[in-house]
Design a protein around this motif. Structure first.
Motif, PDB file in Angstrom:
ATOM      1  N   GLU A  79       0.837  -1.213   0.000  1.00 15.94           N
ATOM      2  CA  GLU A  79       0.000   0.000   0.000  1.00 15.94           C
ATOM      3  C   GLU A  79       0.863   1.250   0.000  1.00 15.94           C
ATOM      4  O   GLU A  79       0.568   2.241  -0.671  1.00 15.94           O
ATOM      5  CB  GLU A  79      -0.928   0.014   1.240  1.00 15.94           C
ATOM      6  N   ASN A  80       1.942   1.157   0.765  1.00 14.53           N
ATOM      7  CA  ASN A  80       2.859   2.277   0.889  1.00 14.53           C
ATOM      8  C   ASN A  80       3.544   2.603  -0.443  1.00 14.53           C
ATOM      9  O   ASN A  80       3.697   3.765  -0.822  1.00 14.53           O
ATOM     10  CB  ASN A  80       3.907   1.889   1.949  1.00 14.53           C
ATOM     11  N   LEU A  81       3.913   1.541  -1.173  1.00 14.19           N
ATOM     12  CA  LEU A  81       4.541   1.745  -2.477  1.00 14.19           C
ATOM     13  C   LEU A  81       3.550   2.397  -3.446  1.00 14.19           C
ATOM     14  O   LEU A  81       3.889   3.353  -4.150  1.00 14.19           O
ATOM     15  CB  LEU A  81       5.056   0.408  -3.045  1.00 14.19           C
ATOM     16  N   VAL A  82       2.305   1.895  -3.425  1.00 16.52           N
ATOM     17  CA  VAL A  82       1.283   2.486  -4.308  1.00 16.52           C
ATOM     18  C   VAL A  82       1.139   3.976  -3.999  1.00 16.52           C
ATOM     19  O   VAL A  82       1.126   4.822  -4.902  1.00 16.52           O
ATOM     20  CB  VAL A  82      -0.083   1.772  -4.142  1.00 16.52           C
ATOM     21  N   LEU A  83       1.082   4.279  -2.714  1.00 14.15           N
ATOM     22  CA  LEU A  83       0.911   5.667  -2.288  1.00 14.15           C
ATOM     23  C   LEU A  83       2.065   6.541  -2.777  1.00 14.15           C
ATOM     24  O   LEU A  83       1.862   7.619  -3.347  1.00 14.15           O
ATOM     25  CB  LEU A  83       0.842   5.690  -0.752  1.00 14.15           C
ATOM     26  N   GLU A 138      13.288  -0.604  -0.526  1.00 11.24           N
ATOM     27  CA  GLU A 138      13.648   0.814  -0.370  1.00 11.24           C
ATOM     28  C   GLU A 138      14.416   1.305  -1.606  1.00 11.24           C
ATOM     29  O   GLU A 138      14.116   2.356  -2.177  1.00 11.24           O
ATOM     30  CB  GLU A 138      14.545   0.939   0.862  1.00 11.24           C
ATOM     31  N   LYS A 139      15.388   0.491  -2.031  1.00  3.50           N
ATOM     32  CA  LYS A 139      16.213   0.843  -3.197  1.00  3.50           C
ATOM     33  C   LYS A 139      15.326   0.936  -4.455  1.00  3.50           C
ATOM     34  O   LYS A 139      15.400   1.902  -5.225  1.00  3.50           O
ATOM     35  CB  LYS A 139      17.289  -0.237  -3.382  1.00  3.50           C
ATOM     36  N   THR A 140      14.470  -0.059  -4.622  1.00  2.00           N
ATOM     37  CA  THR A 140      13.575  -0.095  -5.786  1.00  2.00           C
ATOM     38  C   THR A 140      12.654   1.121  -5.800  1.00  2.00           C
ATOM     39  O   THR A 140      12.454   1.757  -6.834  1.00  2.00           O
ATOM     40  CB  THR A 140      12.728  -1.388  -5.721  1.00  2.00           C
ATOM     41  N   THR A 141      12.103   1.441  -4.612  1.00  2.00           N
ATOM     42  CA  THR A 141      11.190   2.581  -4.515  1.00  2.00           C
ATOM     43  C   THR A 141      11.908   3.865  -4.925  1.00  2.00           C
ATOM     44  O   THR A 141      11.373   4.674  -5.684  1.00  2.00           O
ATOM     45  CB  THR A 141      10.648   2.717  -3.070  1.00  2.00           C
ATOM     46  N   ASN A 142      13.140   4.023  -4.445  1.00  2.00           N
ATOM     47  CA  ASN A 142      13.889   5.232  -4.790  1.00  2.00           C
ATOM     48  C   ASN A 142      14.140   5.333  -6.291  1.00  2.00           C
ATOM     49  O   ASN A 142      13.998   6.407  -6.874  1.00  2.00           O
ATOM     50  CB  ASN A 142      15.226   5.279  -4.045  1.00  2.00           C
ATOM     51  N   GLU A 143      14.478   4.200  -6.899  1.00  2.00           N
ATOM     52  CA  GLU A 143      14.713   4.217  -8.355  1.00  2.00           C
ATOM     53  C   GLU A 143      13.444   4.628  -9.096  1.00  2.00           C
ATOM     54  O   GLU A 143      13.477   5.450  -9.997  1.00  2.00           O
ATOM     55  CB  GLU A 143      15.147   2.819  -8.839  1.00  2.00           C
ATOM     56  N   LEU A 144      12.323   4.058  -8.670  1.00  2.00           N
ATOM     57  CA  LEU A 144      11.059   4.375  -9.349  1.00  2.00           C
ATOM     58  C   LEU A 144      10.681   5.842  -9.145  1.00  2.00           C
ATOM     59  O   LEU A 144      10.171   6.487 -10.055  1.00  2.00           O
ATOM     60  CB  LEU A 144       9.932   3.468  -8.833  1.00  2.00           C
ATOM     61  N   VAL A 146      13.822  -1.336 -14.054  1.00  2.00           N
ATOM     62  CA  VAL A 146      13.969  -1.771 -12.659  1.00  2.00           C
ATOM     63  C   VAL A 146      13.896  -3.300 -12.569  1.00  2.00           C
ATOM     64  O   VAL A 146      14.726  -3.933 -11.927  1.00  2.00           O
ATOM     65  CB  VAL A 146      12.896  -1.105 -11.743  1.00  2.00           C
ATOM     66  N   VAL A 147      12.926  -3.893 -13.258  1.00  3.95           N
ATOM     67  CA  VAL A 147      12.827  -5.358 -13.198  1.00  3.95           C
ATOM     68  C   VAL A 147      13.660  -6.032 -14.288  1.00  3.95           C
ATOM     69  O   VAL A 147      13.843  -7.254 -14.287  1.00  3.95           O
ATOM     70  CB  VAL A 147      11.359  -5.879 -13.262  1.00  3.95           C
ATOM     71  N   GLY A 148      14.169  -5.246 -15.255  1.00  2.00           N
ATOM     72  CA  GLY A 148      15.054  -5.784 -16.300  1.00  2.00           C
ATOM     73  C   GLY A 148      14.328  -6.492 -17.420  1.00  2.00           C
ATOM     74  O   GLY A 148      14.941  -7.227 -18.184  1.00  2.00           O
ATOM     75  N   LYS A 149      13.019  -6.277 -17.526  1.00  2.00           N
ATOM     76  CA  LYS A 149      12.327  -6.884 -18.672  1.00  2.00           C
ATOM     77  C   LYS A 149      11.092  -6.095 -19.095  1.00  2.00           C
ATOM     78  O   LYS A 149      10.529  -5.326 -18.305  1.00  2.00           O
ATOM     79  CB  LYS A 149      11.989  -8.339 -18.401  1.00  2.00           C
ATOM     80  N   ALA A 150      10.706  -6.327 -20.351  1.00  2.00           N
ATOM     81  CA  ALA A 150       9.539  -5.639 -20.900  1.00  2.00           C
ATOM     82  C   ALA A 150       8.729  -6.629 -21.718  1.00  2.00           C
ATOM     83  O   ALA A 150       9.277  -7.582 -22.264  1.00  2.00           O
ATOM     84  CB  ALA A 150       9.993  -4.496 -21.800  1.00  2.00           C
TER      85      ALA A 150
END
Ligand code: GLN
Length: 285
Positions: free
Chosen positions: A10-14, A58-64, A73-77
């Motif tokens: 939920e926090n990430l969505v926010l 935390e690292k992922t959130t900052n990158e996004l 971020v996930v390395g694929k499309a």
């Protein structure tokens, strides 16, 4: 603070809702939880993340939050039903390009053409064509060796024999050494520097400049070189040229190929109704 997986989600969505609309923020958060943490139902999980996963989140959130596209971020499309590995050396494959691939596959079904994909990037066009036109001999070329590494990884991942090679379409000496092809396809760079401010931040700040931009005084530079190359390196017995372009240049690129004597020239619109694909063939017999 509640550290359960459901509240971390939920926090990430926010947090992502500060830069994306709610639906996109939710979608991206789902992809992150699924791809990075292998959790497909985060809303219903009340366990807590271990310390390593907390740090990773935390690292992922900052990158996004720095507008890094989730695909990097996930390395694929996703592209044409396949997962393609991507990093910031290659453009993220676009849905418009799926239409280009689809058009070529439908037109050449059952044939065994030799195909050249100029500016192959992740290899998305070349690999899909190879997969569906099983007997084709497909070569993808790019000026960037790091992009070619990504393309080779993708070919391996999808078990196709597509070859990739370093090549600069603007280098007239090396173009002379290329063979004759039945199909030439390209989605070259076409965005002028003075259009930078129109691009979304995640494109402008993260996708490779080399794949996007052209000089302001000659935005059709790549199209001109590719069309010139195609007149000499396409099979003169119905060789086909397929170019992805933009709403801005569709008509000009169409004129370019007509002026060079291409036949059956056409301009197709994309799913958003913009001029997008220019095609034509050469027939001198
Ligand atoms: N051919 C690749 C694609 O369509 C890369 C295009 C480019 O880098 N301009 O996504």
């Amino acid at each position: 603070m509640d550290n359960s997986i459901s509240s971390c989600f939920e926090n990430l969505v926010l947090k992502l809702s500060s830069i994306y609309d709610k639906r996109e923020a939710t979608n991206i958060s789902r992809i992150i939880f699924e791809d990075i943490f292998s959790i497909s139902n985060p809303n219903s999980i009340h366990n807590v993340f271990n310390l390593t996963d907390q740090k990773l989140l935390e690292k992922t959130t900052n990158e996004l939050l720095q507008y890094k596209p989730w695909q990097y971020v996930v390395g694929k499309a996703d592209f044409y039903g396949f997962k393609f590995s991507v990093d910031n050396n290659v453009l993220i494959p676009r849905p418009e390009t799926e239409e280009l691939v689809d058009l070529i596959i439908k037109k050449h079904k059952g044939e065994a053409p030799s195909i050249l994909d100029i500016g192959t990037g992740s290899g998305c066009i070349a690999i899909c064509l190879q997969y569906y036109l099983k007997n084709a001999i497909v070569t993808g070329v790019d000026i960037c060796s790091n992009a070619l590494n990504v393309a080779r990884e993708n070919a391996k991942k999808h078990s196709v024999s597509t070859r990739f090679k370093l090549f600069d379409i603007l280098d007239t000496e090396s173009t002379k050494k290329m063979p004759i092809y039945d199909i030439i396809v390209s989605n070259p760079p076409y965005i002028k520097n003075d259009e930078r401010q129109l691009l979304a931040k995640h494109v402008l700040e993260h996708e490779p400049q080399l794949a996007l931009f052209v000089s302001d005084n000659d935005p059709l530079q790549f199209y001109k070189s590719i069309v010139e190359f195609a007149t000499k390196h396409l099979n003169h017995n119905n060789g086909c040229l397929y170019l992805e372009t933009s709403a801005l240049y569709g008509l000009e690129v169409l004129k370019l190929i007509k002026d060079k004597g291409f036949h059956n020239c056409a301009l197709h619109k994309d799913l958003y109704g913009n001029n997008r694909i220019v095609l034509g063939s050469i027939n001198k017999y």
